[in-house]
Design a protein around this motif. Structure first.
Motif, PDB file in Angstrom:
ATOM      1  N   TYR A  17       0.858  -1.185   0.000  1.00  0.00           N
ATOM      2  CA  TYR A  17       0.000   0.000   0.000  1.00  0.00           C
ATOM      3  C   TYR A  17       0.892   1.233   0.000  1.00  0.00           C
ATOM      4  O   TYR A  17       1.582   1.530   0.986  1.00  0.00           O
ATOM      5  CB  TYR A  17      -0.931   0.023   1.216  1.00  0.00           C
ATOM      6  N   GLY A  46      -5.153  -0.729  -3.114  1.00  0.00           N
ATOM      7  CA  GLY A  46      -5.693   0.584  -3.451  1.00  0.00           C
ATOM      8  C   GLY A  46      -4.703   1.716  -3.333  1.00  0.00           C
ATOM      9  O   GLY A  46      -5.062   2.826  -2.912  1.00  0.00           O
ATOM     10  N   THR A  48      -2.344   4.910  -4.002  1.00  0.00           N
ATOM     11  CA  THR A  48      -2.551   6.149  -4.749  1.00  0.00           C
ATOM     12  C   THR A  48      -1.233   6.688  -5.304  1.00  0.00           C
ATOM     13  O   THR A  48      -1.199   7.778  -5.871  1.00  0.00           O
ATOM     14  CB  THR A  48      -3.210   7.209  -3.852  1.00  0.00           C
ATOM     15  N   LYS A  67      -6.751  -4.087  -5.952  1.00  0.00           N
ATOM     16  CA  LYS A  67      -8.032  -4.023  -5.265  1.00  0.00           C
ATOM     17  C   LYS A  67      -8.246  -2.661  -4.629  1.00  0.00           C
ATOM     18  O   LYS A  67      -7.308  -1.867  -4.497  1.00  0.00           O
ATOM     19  CB  LYS A  67      -8.112  -5.120  -4.191  1.00  0.00           C
ATOM     20  N   GLU A  68      -9.478  -2.415  -4.225  1.00  0.00           N
ATOM     21  CA  GLU A  68      -9.767  -1.205  -3.472  1.00  0.00           C
ATOM     22  C   GLU A  68      -9.150  -1.310  -2.087  1.00  0.00           C
ATOM     23  O   GLU A  68      -8.963  -2.401  -1.550  1.00  0.00           O
ATOM     24  CB  GLU A  68     -11.285  -1.009  -3.344  1.00  0.00           C
ATOM     25  N   ASN A  69      -8.861  -0.160  -1.501  1.00  0.00           N
ATOM     26  CA  ASN A  69      -8.239  -0.151  -0.186  1.00  0.00           C
ATOM     27  C   ASN A  69      -9.158  -0.770   0.864  1.00  0.00           C
ATOM     28  O   ASN A  69     -10.317  -0.379   0.999  1.00  0.00           O
ATOM     29  CB  ASN A  69      -7.879   1.277   0.223  1.00  0.00           C
TER      30      ASN A  69
END
Length: 302
Positions: A17, A46, A48, A67-69
């Motif tokens: 992450y 996820g 950024t 994947k989404e966080n």
């Protein structure tokens, strides 16, 4: 896995992450292993930053999970679904393996086919300079069986390493995962405790991975973040008790520690009160008394 030369598929799960600046070194450390039969699953939770671009550069050398966080526990769950190996090694994206790690881990599982886990020592280093800082706490190579003491005494006198020092047999890990995703960080604590409660294991006193300290580690080397320490302890205890009732004594001890730490700060107590009340509502009168006394001990402890 009882033949000395057996080379099972090993899955390495890298959870990431916003560690794009470290990720290539982590992946490369797995690609450079002396062991030939490895698949690499990179789970990006996820991010950024530039992590997706870094992962894309490796094309078919890795299995990407974007994947989404959802936190570390969700990354563990998603990554394990994509694995095929008989042995699963975990790696935080800001850490690296030494080249011989997987070879040595497979050797231990081949030598001791009845174990479900193999943990090893970590070397803490400065992420910028590579300078040695310290070693993870546990020492002494040996076979381990903590099942009885965890169930009967609720204690575990064993300091398991962080994520990058954890390796599991598939048959054990599939009993534990998926794990509760509410434990968003330091989710490895749940894995270590349940693994030790379910199976014999092995501790290898060799520094097979470097844990890199860089100032942005969410939990490692941040002993003064007491509200976070308390929250993780209470969350982990609650989910251990709910999912593994035979670990109630251990969960109560861990909960007492978290509650005691929280009581040192009025803000922490206020935030954690719903979780604390929920936990206590499932305990007996005698357990409540024991928890109160243990919490007071941890609250007063320097």
């Amino acid at each position: 896995m009882n033949e000395a030369n057996f080379q099972p598929l090993v899955s390495v799960m890298i959870n990431n992450y916003n560690y794009g600046r470290f990720l290539s070194e982590a992946i490369d450390s797995v690609l450079n292993q002396t062991y030939p039969n490895i698949e690499i699953i990179v789970v990006d939770d996820g991010s950024t930053d530039n992590s997706p671009e870094v992962i894309a550069q490796y094309q078919d050398k890795v299995i990407p999970i974007l994947k989404e966080n959802g936190g570390q526990a969700s990354a563990f769950n998603a990554g394990f679904k994509a694995t095929h190996g008989e042995i699963i090694c975990m790696l935080d994206a800001d850490d690296v393996f030494v080249p011989e790690k997987v070879t040595k881990i497979v050797g231990i599982f081949n030598q001791y086919p009845d174990i479900g886990w193999c943990f090893h020592r970590l070397r803490f280093v400065d992420a910028k300079t590579g300078d040695y800082i310290k070693l993870s706490r546990e020492s002494g190579t040996r076979k381990c069986d903590f099942r009885s003491q965890l169930k009967n005494n609720g204690r575990l006198r064993f300091y398991a390493p962080a994520t990058s020092g954890l390796c599991f047999g598939r048959s054990l890990l599939q009993q534990i995962l998926p794990m509760p995703e509410v434990i968003r960080i330091t989710s490895d604590n749940y894995l270590k405790i349940v693994a030790a409660a379910l199976s014999e294991g092995y501790f290898l006193d060799e520094q097979l991975a470097f844990l890199r300290i860089h100032g942005n580690n969410n939990y490692t080397e941040r002993p003064n973040n007491q509200p976070l320490v308390a929250k993780i302890a209470i969350l982990t205890a609650s989910n251990l008790r709910n999912n593994w009732p035979f670990l109630a004594k251990y969960a109560n001890e861990l909960f007492s520690y978290g509650r005691g730490i929280a009581q040192k700060s009025s803000d922490s107590v206020k935030e954690l009160t719903p979780m604390i009340d929920s936990y206590l509502s499932h305990t007996s009168l005698w357990e409540k008394l024991e928890i109160s006394l243990r919490s007071l001990y941890f609250r007063l402890k320097p």
